[in-house]
Design an enzyme around this catalytic site. Sequence first.
Site, mmCIF file in Angstrom:
data_model
loop_
_atom_site.group_PDB
_atom_site.id
_atom_site.type_symbol
_atom_site.label_atom_id
_atom_site.label_comp_id
_atom_site.label_asym_id
_atom_site.label_seq_id
_atom_site.Cartn_x
_atom_site.Cartn_y
_atom_site.Cartn_z
ATOM 1 N N GLY A 73 0.776 -1.240 0.000
ATOM 2 C CA GLY A 73 0.000 0.000 0.000
ATOM 3 C C GLY A 73 0.803 1.283 0.000
ATOM 4 O O GLY A 73 0.308 2.323 0.427
ATOM 5 N N ASN A 119 1.630 3.092 -2.547
ATOM 6 C CA ASN A 119 0.996 4.065 -3.444
ATOM 7 C C ASN A 119 -0.257 4.669 -2.816
ATOM 8 O O ASN A 119 -0.536 5.853 -3.000
ATOM 9 C CB ASN A 119 0.687 3.432 -4.805
ATOM 10 C CG ASN A 119 1.912 3.417 -5.701
ATOM 11 O OD1 ASN A 119 2.336 4.448 -6.213
ATOM 12 N ND2 ASN A 119 2.524 2.245 -5.863
ATOM 13 N N ARG A 140 -14.133 -15.789 -10.802
ATOM 14 C CA ARG A 140 -13.782 -14.381 -10.978
ATOM 15 C C ARG A 140 -15.016 -13.494 -11.146
ATOM 16 O O ARG A 140 -15.120 -12.410 -10.582
ATOM 17 C CB ARG A 140 -12.859 -14.230 -12.188
ATOM 18 C CG ARG A 140 -12.286 -12.834 -12.349
ATOM 19 C CD ARG A 140 -11.325 -12.726 -13.511
ATOM 20 N NE ARG A 140 -10.259 -13.699 -13.460
ATOM 21 C CZ ARG A 140 -9.216 -13.649 -12.629
ATOM 22 N NH1 ARG A 140 -9.104 -12.670 -11.768
ATOM 23 N NH2 ARG A 140 -8.284 -14.589 -12.646
ATOM 24 N N ILE A 166 -6.495 -10.019 -11.879
ATOM 25 C CA ILE A 166 -7.027 -9.616 -13.177
ATOM 26 C C ILE A 166 -8.516 -9.317 -13.015
ATOM 27 O O ILE A 166 -9.227 -10.043 -12.331
ATOM 28 C CB ILE A 166 -6.779 -10.732 -14.210
ATOM 29 C CG1 ILE A 166 -5.267 -10.814 -14.443
ATOM 30 C CG2 ILE A 166 -7.536 -10.474 -15.504
ATOM 31 C CD1 ILE A 166 -4.837 -11.746 -15.520
ATOM 32 N N LEU A 167 -8.952 -8.218 -13.625
ATOM 33 C CA LEU A 167 -10.358 -7.822 -13.516
ATOM 34 C C LEU A 167 -11.132 -8.347 -14.717
ATOM 35 O O LEU A 167 -10.635 -8.336 -15.847
ATOM 36 C CB LEU A 167 -10.454 -6.296 -13.446
ATOM 37 C CG LEU A 167 -9.886 -5.688 -12.163
ATOM 38 C CD1 LEU A 167 -9.637 -4.198 -12.326
ATOM 39 C CD2 LEU A 167 -10.824 -5.952 -10.985
ATOM 40 N N HIS A 215 1.524 0.998 -13.310
ATOM 41 C CA HIS A 215 2.266 -0.187 -13.731
ATOM 42 C C HIS A 215 3.761 0.138 -13.684
ATOM 43 O O HIS A 215 4.183 1.198 -14.178
ATOM 44 C CB HIS A 215 1.853 -0.584 -15.151
ATOM 45 C CG HIS A 215 2.520 -1.844 -15.601
ATOM 46 N ND1 HIS A 215 2.130 -3.088 -15.140
ATOM 47 C CD2 HIS A 215 3.567 -2.053 -16.437
ATOM 48 C CE1 HIS A 215 2.915 -4.006 -15.684
ATOM 49 N NE2 HIS A 215 3.795 -3.418 -16.473
ATOM 50 N N GLN A 266 9.401 7.096 -8.028
ATOM 51 C CA GLN A 266 8.706 7.863 -9.074
ATOM 52 C C GLN A 266 7.212 7.535 -9.117
ATOM 53 O O GLN A 266 6.399 8.392 -9.428
ATOM 54 C CB GLN A 266 9.367 7.624 -10.436
ATOM 55 C CG GLN A 266 10.822 8.039 -10.466
ATOM 56 C CD GLN A 266 11.051 9.407 -9.850
ATOM 57 O OE1 GLN A 266 10.328 10.358 -10.160
ATOM 58 N NE2 GLN A 266 12.038 9.533 -8.979
#
Length: 210
Positions: free
Chosen positions: A13, A15, A62, A89-90, A106, A170
């Site tokens: 977490g 970010n 899913r 994956i969504l 990403h 970054q």
Amino acid sequence: MSCRVVVLLSGRGSNLRAIAEAGLPVEIVAVISNRPLAAGLAWAREHGLPAVALDSAEFADREAFDAKLAEEIERHQPDLVVLAGYMRILSPAFIGRFEGRLLNIHPSLLPAFPGLKTHERALAEGVKIHGCTVHFVTARLDHGPIVIQAAVPVRADDTPDTLAARVLRQEHRIYPQAVRWFAEGRLVNKCGQVNLKDDSASQSVFPTEN
Ligand code: GRF
């Protein structure tokens, strides 16, 4: 009225922290994790953010999990959904529901190195510049319209870990910036290319401290 943001994460977490601590004109209305023990979820809880665990292991497939996830997200009426280290994956149905208000970060300069183990692969290819990308999410994994990118040099003595750390610094700059632009209504997506309404700011970051 500030922009309502839901953050999805699976891990540490950092970010989320960068976004939460950047003084943005947003309200983080929920942090949701598919991993109940994610450190990012604990951090959210400790900092008074509504934290929700939805254990993907408890769902048949899913589609069933993503339907529940979408329902939980909608309860918080977000303007923006931020994937911050969300390692699942969504489904296309989920993405269709939130497209245009779904951002991801990403750890590579897309379209190079979509998928996993980006730092290892960058080193194996011998690239001299690596970096990170914030993009809108579309059905094609790690290929949506690019909002902002930051570049970092690759050094001869880099390991995947040293390179990841340089990139992560970054990430913590560009993700808050992208969220700010979204919240300010400055992102214009035209035919898959994202530009800023007033073009005085740069969507490419070349840090000097590396
Ligand atoms: C970051 O490297 C991000 O680019 C990738 O997953 C990692 C998440 O890190 N999608 P954190 O959980 O935000 O610290």
